[in-house]
Write a protein that holds these residues in place. Structure first.
Motif, PDB file in Angstrom:
ATOM      1  N   GLN A   1      -6.544   9.303  -4.537  1.00  0.00           N
ATOM      2  CA  GLN A   1      -7.199   8.008  -4.346  1.00  0.00           C
ATOM      3  C   GLN A   1      -6.470   7.182  -3.296  1.00  0.00           C
ATOM      4  O   GLN A   1      -7.095   6.497  -2.483  1.00  0.00           O
ATOM      5  CB  GLN A   1      -7.263   7.239  -5.669  1.00  0.00           C
ATOM      6  N   GLY A   2      -5.131   7.262  -3.307  1.00  0.00           N
ATOM      7  CA  GLY A   2      -4.340   6.541  -2.311  1.00  0.00           C
ATOM      8  C   GLY A   2      -4.585   7.055  -0.909  1.00  0.00           C
ATOM      9  O   GLY A   2      -4.707   6.274   0.043  1.00  0.00           O
ATOM     10  N   ILE A   3      -4.683   8.376  -0.778  1.00  0.00           N
ATOM     11  CA  ILE A   3      -4.970   8.973   0.531  1.00  0.00           C
ATOM     12  C   ILE A   3      -6.363   8.554   1.000  1.00  0.00           C
ATOM     13  O   ILE A   3      -6.555   8.172   2.156  1.00  0.00           O
ATOM     14  CB  ILE A   3      -4.835  10.512   0.472  1.00  0.00           C
ATOM     15  N   ARG A   4      -7.293   8.621   0.091  1.00  0.00           N
ATOM     16  CA  ARG A   4      -8.678   8.237   0.428  1.00  0.00           C
ATOM     17  C   ARG A   4      -8.748   6.778   0.870  1.00  0.00           C
ATOM     18  O   ARG A   4      -9.394   6.439   1.852  1.00  0.00           O
ATOM     19  CB  ARG A   4      -9.589   8.479  -0.779  1.00  0.00           C
ATOM     20  N   ALA A   5      -8.069   5.905   0.143  1.00  0.00           N
ATOM     21  CA  ALA A   5      -8.065   4.486   0.482  1.00  0.00           C
ATOM     22  C   ALA A   5      -7.436   4.255   1.862  1.00  0.00           C
ATOM     23  O   ALA A   5      -7.927   3.438   2.655  1.00  0.00           O
ATOM     24  CB  ALA A   5      -7.321   3.678  -0.578  1.00  0.00           C
ATOM     25  N   ALA A   6      -6.362   5.011   2.171  1.00  0.00           N
ATOM     26  CA  ALA A   6      -5.712   4.879   3.473  1.00  0.00           C
ATOM     27  C   ALA A   6      -6.624   5.344   4.600  1.00  0.00           C
ATOM     28  O   ALA A   6      -6.658   4.754   5.678  1.00  0.00           O
ATOM     29  CB  ALA A   6      -4.402   5.652   3.493  1.00  0.00           C
ATOM     30  N   LEU A   7      -7.381   6.396   4.352  1.00  0.00           N
ATOM     31  CA  LEU A   7      -8.280   6.929   5.385  1.00  0.00           C
ATOM     32  C   LEU A   7      -9.462   5.983   5.636  1.00  0.00           C
ATOM     33  O   LEU A   7      -9.932   5.865   6.760  1.00  0.00           O
ATOM     34  CB  LEU A   7      -8.789   8.302   4.983  1.00  0.00           C
ATOM     35  N   ILE A   8      -9.920   5.317   4.579  1.00  0.00           N
ATOM     36  CA  ILE A   8     -11.034   4.395   4.708  1.00  0.00           C
ATOM     37  C   ILE A   8     -10.599   3.140   5.470  1.00  0.00           C
ATOM     38  O   ILE A   8     -11.340   2.607   6.288  1.00  0.00           O
ATOM     39  CB  ILE A   8     -11.621   4.019   3.332  1.00  0.00           C
TER      40      ILE A   8
ATOM     41  N   ALA B   1       0.834  -1.208   0.000  1.00  0.00           N
ATOM     42  CA  ALA B   1       0.000   0.000   0.000  1.00  0.00           C
ATOM     43  C   ALA B   1       0.869   1.259   0.000  1.00  0.00           C
ATOM     44  O   ALA B   1       0.541   2.245  -0.673  1.00  0.00           O
ATOM     45  CB  ALA B   1      -0.932   0.001   1.211  1.00  0.00           C
ATOM     46  N   LEU B   2       1.979   1.222   0.729  1.00  0.00           N
ATOM     47  CA  LEU B   2       2.886   2.376   0.754  1.00  0.00           C
ATOM     48  C   LEU B   2       3.523   2.583  -0.618  1.00  0.00           C
ATOM     49  O   LEU B   2       3.592   3.714  -1.116  1.00  0.00           O
ATOM     50  CB  LEU B   2       3.972   2.178   1.818  1.00  0.00           C
ATOM     51  N   ILE B   3       3.946   1.509  -1.244  1.00  0.00           N
ATOM     52  CA  ILE B   3       4.559   1.603  -2.579  1.00  0.00           C
ATOM     53  C   ILE B   3       3.548   2.118  -3.589  1.00  0.00           C
ATOM     54  O   ILE B   3       3.854   2.990  -4.403  1.00  0.00           O
ATOM     55  CB  ILE B   3       5.131   0.236  -3.019  1.00  0.00           C
ATOM     56  N   GLU B   4       2.327   1.591  -3.529  1.00  0.00           N
ATOM     57  CA  GLU B   4       1.285   2.031  -4.462  1.00  0.00           C
ATOM     58  C   GLU B   4       0.939   3.507  -4.266  1.00  0.00           C
ATOM     59  O   GLU B   4       0.483   4.161  -5.195  1.00  0.00           O
ATOM     60  CB  GLU B   4       0.034   1.152  -4.328  1.00  0.00           C
ATOM     61  N   PHE B   5       1.168   4.034  -3.082  1.00  0.00           N
ATOM     62  CA  PHE B   5       0.982   5.466  -2.835  1.00  0.00           C
ATOM     63  C   PHE B   5       2.184   6.260  -3.343  1.00  0.00           C
ATOM     64  O   PHE B   5       2.029   7.317  -3.956  1.00  0.00           O
ATOM     65  CB  PHE B   5       0.779   5.726  -1.331  1.00  0.00           C
ATOM     66  N   LEU B   6       3.390   5.749  -3.097  1.00  0.00           N
ATOM     67  CA  LEU B   6       4.609   6.477  -3.473  1.00  0.00           C
ATOM     68  C   LEU B   6       4.820   6.561  -4.980  1.00  0.00           C
ATOM     69  O   LEU B   6       5.394   7.540  -5.473  1.00  0.00           O
ATOM     70  CB  LEU B   6       5.836   5.842  -2.813  1.00  0.00           C
ATOM     71  N   ILE B   7       4.378   5.559  -5.729  1.00  0.00           N
ATOM     72  CA  ILE B   7       4.592   5.577  -7.180  1.00  0.00           C
ATOM     73  C   ILE B   7       3.953   6.807  -7.827  1.00  0.00           C
ATOM     74  O   ILE B   7       4.627   7.536  -8.555  1.00  0.00           O
ATOM     75  CB  ILE B   7       4.146   4.251  -7.829  1.00  0.00           C
ATOM     76  N   PRO B   8       2.670   7.124  -7.575  1.00  0.00           N
ATOM     77  CA  PRO B   8       2.125   8.349  -8.173  1.00  0.00           C
ATOM     78  C   PRO B   8       2.768   9.618  -7.618  1.00  0.00           C
ATOM     79  O   PRO B   8       2.826  10.628  -8.317  1.00  0.00           O
ATOM     80  CB  PRO B   8       0.624   8.289  -7.883  1.00  0.00           C
TER      81      PRO B   8
END
Length: 194
Positions: free
Chosen positions: A186-193, A68-75
């Motif tokens: 989207q990554g931030i939103r997914a992390a908050l959910i 999840a961290l990698i999928e956030f860092l890539i964008p």
């Protein structure tokens, strides 16, 4: 070199489901035109070196970073690279040190993104050298195809359609930034959910 993994490598980078990697290569090459092809080839190779290192370390289970961290860092890497293109003062890049840094360092992050895919392909295979080499060469081949497409589009826009090089860079980099920024949100939103 393992031909199966070579094919999987270039197909993976050119897969529209993995468009984040395509966007990064576009962001890296957006400031260049066709006559700069050698500079871009070095950049793409630096990116390949970066992701090859972390891809190998991850496949060998030497490093483990949450997906999840990698999928956030890539964008985030795409946004930084594209934003750097947008705020660039000169039309043609004179000093490539920052671009090489982006390519190599951000390649480390992108390699971690490739690693889960490659680990699932390798399974419990003992010898990973040939598959890893084949996969990385395939990725490099796919990246070169993306770069050639960007450079040819740049040639058409700048040389044939008369678009100013700076305007082309702004268009391509802004579009890339916008798409990547939506991915970050989207990554931030997914992390908050979660």
């Amino acid at each position: 070199m393992d031909e199966l993994y070579f094919q999987l490598g270039w197909q993976h980078i050119l897969n529209w489901d993995a468009y984040d990697h395509i966007l990064f290569v576009i962001a890296l090459s957006a400031i260049y035109v066709l006559r700069d092809w050698k500079k871009v080839l070095v950049l793409v190779t630096a990116f390949t070196i970066g992701h090859s290192i972390t891809l190998a370390l991850s496949v060998l289970h030497i490093i483990r970073i949450p997906g999840a961290l990698i999928e956030f860092l890539i964008p985030v890497t795409i946004c930084i690279t594209a934003f750097s293109n947008i705020v660039r003062k000169e039309e043609a890049p004179r000093h490539l040190q920052l671009n090489y840094f982006y390519a190599l360092f951000f390649g480390l992050i992108h390699g971690l993104g490739f690693s889960n895919y490659l680990k699932s392909l390798l399974g419990s295979q003992a010898n990973i050298v040939q598959p890893l080499l084949g996969f990385n060469i395939g990725l490099e081949f796919g990246q070169i195809l993306i770069v050639l497409t960007v450079l040819l589009l740049s040639a058409v826009a700048v040389n044939m359609a008369g678009v100013k090089r700076r305007d082309w860079n702004m268009f391509l980099s802004s579009a890339t930034f916008g798409i990547a920024f939506l991915m970050v949100l989207q990554g931030i939103r997914a992390a908050l959910i979660n």
